[in-house]
Design a protein around this motif. Sequence first.
Motif, PDB file in Angstrom:
ATOM      1  N   UNK A  54      42.529  40.854  42.004  1.00  0.00           N
ATOM      2  CA  UNK A  54      43.648  40.504  41.119  1.00  0.00           C
ATOM      3  C   UNK A  54      43.912  39.001  41.019  1.00  0.00           C
ATOM      4  N   UNK A  55      43.807  38.227  42.101  1.00  0.00           N
ATOM      5  CA  UNK A  55      44.111  36.799  41.965  1.00  0.00           C
ATOM      6  C   UNK A  55      43.036  35.988  41.235  1.00  0.00           C
ATOM      7  N   UNK A  56      41.898  36.596  40.944  1.00  0.00           N
ATOM      8  CA  UNK A  56      40.800  35.867  40.305  1.00  0.00           C
ATOM      9  C   UNK A  56      40.815  36.049  38.795  1.00  0.00           C
ATOM     10  N   UNK A  57      40.363  35.011  38.100  1.00  0.00           N
ATOM     11  CA  UNK A  57      40.203  35.116  36.647  1.00  0.00           C
ATOM     12  C   UNK A  57      38.993  35.986  36.343  1.00  0.00           C
ATOM     13  N   UNK A  58      38.832  36.375  35.095  1.00  0.00           N
ATOM     14  CA  UNK A  58      37.671  37.180  34.696  1.00  0.00           C
ATOM     15  C   UNK A  58      36.374  36.458  35.022  1.00  0.00           C
ATOM     16  N   UNK A  64      31.798  36.105  41.291  1.00  0.00           N
ATOM     17  CA  UNK A  64      31.818  36.706  42.623  1.00  0.00           C
ATOM     18  C   UNK A  64      30.905  37.917  42.712  1.00  0.00           C
ATOM     19  N   UNK A  65      30.851  38.721  41.679  1.00  0.00           N
ATOM     20  CA  UNK A  65      30.001  39.906  41.716  1.00  0.00           C
ATOM     21  C   UNK A  65      28.532  39.582  41.419  1.00  0.00           C
ATOM     22  N   UNK A  66      28.286  38.472  40.747  1.00  0.00           N
ATOM     23  CA  UNK A  66      26.915  38.097  40.403  1.00  0.00           C
ATOM     24  C   UNK A  66      26.201  37.387  41.565  1.00  0.00           C
ATOM     25  N   UNK A  67      26.910  36.573  42.324  1.00  0.00           N
ATOM     26  CA  UNK A  67      26.276  35.748  43.342  1.00  0.00           C
ATOM     27  C   UNK A  67      25.570  36.523  44.456  1.00  0.00           C
TER      28      UNK A  67
END
Length: 87
Positions: A54-58, A64-67
């Motif tokens: 929730x605290x992260x932008x799109x 984060x999910x790609x790295x």
Amino acid sequence: MVAVLNELAAREPVERTPDPGDRRRNVITLTASGRRRLRKLGQILDTAQAELLAPLSTAEREQLTRLPGRIVEYHAYRSPIMGPDGR
């Protein structure tokens, strides 16, 4: 793996049947209750992920999910144990 499949088959989210082409193998199939449970678990996971991120932008979420995938891909091709296909 056999113990996991035995437990799943006992709970009935999967069905195990002999492979008609090779009787030494089993074919594992999701049952209707297994598909329902999988959908429910997917909804739970989606909710938990939305709350966690929730605290992260799109853009930050996508990064984060790609790295981690990039890290796995990098090491899969360089590992003396794994081949280029990651096995």
